[in-house]
Design an enzyme around this catalytic site. Structure first.
Site, PDB file in Angstrom:
ATOM      1  CD  GLU A  63       9.123  13.317  11.813  1.00  0.00           C
ATOM      2  OE1 GLU A  63       7.973  12.852  11.856  1.00  0.00           O
ATOM      3  OE2 GLU A  63      10.111  12.673  11.433  1.00  0.00           O
ATOM      4  CE  LYS A  74      -1.778   3.133   1.893  1.00  0.00           C
ATOM      5  NZ  LYS A  74      -1.606   4.538   1.432  1.00  0.00           N
ATOM      6  CB  CYS A 105      12.354   9.723   9.180  1.00  0.00           C
ATOM      7  SG  CYS A 105      13.317   8.670   8.086  1.00  0.00           S
ATOM      8  CD  GLU A 118      12.657   1.212  10.163  1.00  0.00           C
ATOM      9  OE1 GLU A 118      13.003   2.131  10.936  1.00  0.00           O
ATOM     10  OE2 GLU A 118      13.276   0.143  10.081  1.00  0.00           O
TER      11      GLU A 118
END
Ligand code: NAD
Length: 474
Positions: A377, A169, A278, A244
């Site tokens: 973040e 996906k 990231c 992750e």
């Protein structure tokens, strides 16, 4: 106008059951460049069923057969490298400095997995037991938009190497890259059902895959919030998970660092992938004794960062992927100002003359580690300088975060850098470098995730040990 109206199930491009359409944009112009017809939960179920049917035969293929398959997949991806590069620029806006890596990486990870497989022993003897590493079953692979082709191929490479079948996906925002990858993998001639690709919305297709009882394993890359939802959804059927997730990586500048090298590196690791990474080193920890010197040099370095047309070879920072992402970054810049951080470079609004979703490369100082811009973040080109008194405080600040994905240490004394690195809680610590090691494990401590990808650790994430006892030694 790119019209993508097929998904890939059981070895064929088919019209999805889903009837929703999603607009694709060029983020450098904010214009619509295509449309993708989205899969729905029914498509996900049909794809999972195809992967389930394919699993028994595929799980029994030999290591040699799977190595040959991975090599064919590599060759097929490599042949589409230039098409992929174009799609990454058009659909994602990655600048020239980044896009070559992003176009090469999908083919490279397939070859890396073939190399890991060559070295890997699926059977070992432990005491009186013969221990066999067996593939887990159907794997659900869910990817984000910030390196879509690379994540599809990296996760699929490990799944195939292990003998798992897969339902992928990808991010709905990366459908052009997905289309090219799918065509290449189709050309590689995998058995029907071994991989299936259903582009659709996360809360529809992703949620179906994460909760479906016939999916044994989820490998997900994306935000920590969605990672937690996937963990909860998979708990009912005890899915194995590799997550992750996000990061708030520290760049620890030690007081012996050579600023002529440390500052370009700190800016580079902060603005890599236009800040949409990231692993971005977004908290720059600077010794108070050298703060003024660092601020002056870093301000000049950030002001010199070229933002703009991704096709211009001098561009270092391209656009944000979407209006939503642009709004998010702007919000954080405003929060930084409101909470009392000092703006050294950049700030709110677009750079002059740029119509797309561009952000001004931004550098804050006087940031405290409890400020929002140091804790959350941002996923854009926004960096924070945080001053520290001594090494112990630097380590404490570096570790004072819910994340633990990556960290950077910059020093002229390697022993000292190693000592500091050993005390930082992160899956990877890079010392005076931004280089990637494709065979070393990648993944996070704490809320940056669960498990590791790449190399032997990545392969074993798709395997389960089975002990056979009572057999006589061969
Ligand atoms: P996201 O979490 O919003 O989406 C990631 C994927 O999950 C997409 O395909 C999305 O459609 C799907 N999804 C959304 N809701 C879902 C649900 N309820 N169930 C199942 N799937 C669902 O992330 P994003 O905005 O696409 O990407 C940015 C995030 O990814 C950042 O937080 C970044 O740190 C993280 N990221 C992590 C790594 C890493 O390796 N640690 C690498 C790149 C990006």
């Amino acid at each position: 106008m790119h019209i993508i109206d097929k998904v890939y199930i059981d070895g064929a491009f088919v019209t999805p059951h889903g009837t929703d359409w999603f607009d694709l944009h060029n983020p450098a112009t904010a214009r619509v460049i295509g449309r993708v017809r989205l899969a729905d939960a029914e498509d996900a179920r049909v794809a999972i069923a195809a992967a389930k049917v394919a699993f028994p035969a595929f799980s029994r293929t030999s290591k040699i057969e799977r190595i040959a398959l991975l090599r064919r997949m590599h060759d097929a991806l490599k042949a589409r490298r230039d098409d992929l590069l174009e799609a990454i620029i058009e659909e994602y806006g990655a600048p020239t400095a980044r896009v070559a890596f992003m176009a090469d990486h999908p083919a490279n990870v397939l070859l890396d997995a073939a190399c890991v497989l060559e070295q890997y022993d699926f059977v070992r003897r432990i005491g009186t037991a013969e221990v066999v590493m067996e593939p887990l079953g159907v794997a659900g692979l869910i990817t984000p938009w910030n390196s879509n082709a690379g994540f599809i191929c990296g996760k699929l490479a490990a799944a195939i190497a292990a003998g798992c079948t897969a339902v992928i996906k990808p991010s709905e925002m990366s459908a052009m890259q997905t289309q090219i990858v799918t065509e290449a993998l189709h050309d590689a001639g995998l058995p029907n059902g071994v991989f299936n690709i259903v582009t659709g919305r996360g809360e529809v297709v992703g949620a179906e895959i994460s909760s479906h009882p016939d999916v044994a394993k989820i490998s997900f890359t994306g935000s920590t919030a969605v990672g937690k939802a996937i963990l909860r959804a998979g708990a009912e059927t005890m899915k194995r998970v590799t997550l992750e997730l996000g990061g708030k990586s520290p760049s620890v500048i030690l007081d012996d660092a050579d600023f002529t090298q440390a500052i370009p590196l700190a800016v580079g690791v902060g603005f890599g992938n236009s800040g949409q990474a990231c692993i971005a080193g977004t908290r720059i920890l600077v010794p108070r004794s050298r703060l003024a010197e660092f601020e002056a040099l870093a301000k000049a370095a950030v002001e010199n960062v070229r933002v703009g047309d991704p096709r211009d070879p001098t561009t270092a920072v391209g656009p944000m992927v979407s209006q939503k992402q642009w709004d998010r970054v702007q919000r954080y810049i405003c929060i930084g100002i409101e909470e009392g951080a000092t703006l050294l470079a950049g700030g709110p609004g677009k750079p002059d003359g740029l119509a797309g979703w561009f952000v001004r490369p931004t550098l804050f100082t006087d940031v405290r580690n409890d400020m929002t811009i140091a804790r959350e973040e941002i996923f854009g080109p926004v960096l924070s300088i945080i001053a520290y008194a001594d090494e112990a405080e630097a380590i404490a600040i570096a570790n004072d975060t819910v994340y633990g994905l990556q960290a950077y240490v910059m020093s002229t004394d390697e022993d000292r850098a190693r000592r500091v690195a050993s005390r930082i809680v992160a899956g990877r610590v890079l010392i005076n470098t931004y280089a990637h090691e494709p065979m070393a494990p990648f993944g996070g401590f704490k809320q940056s995730g669960i498990g590791r990808e790449y190399g032997t650790f990545g392969l074993e994430a798709f395997l389960e040990p089975k002990s056979l006892l009572g057999l006589h030694a061969a």
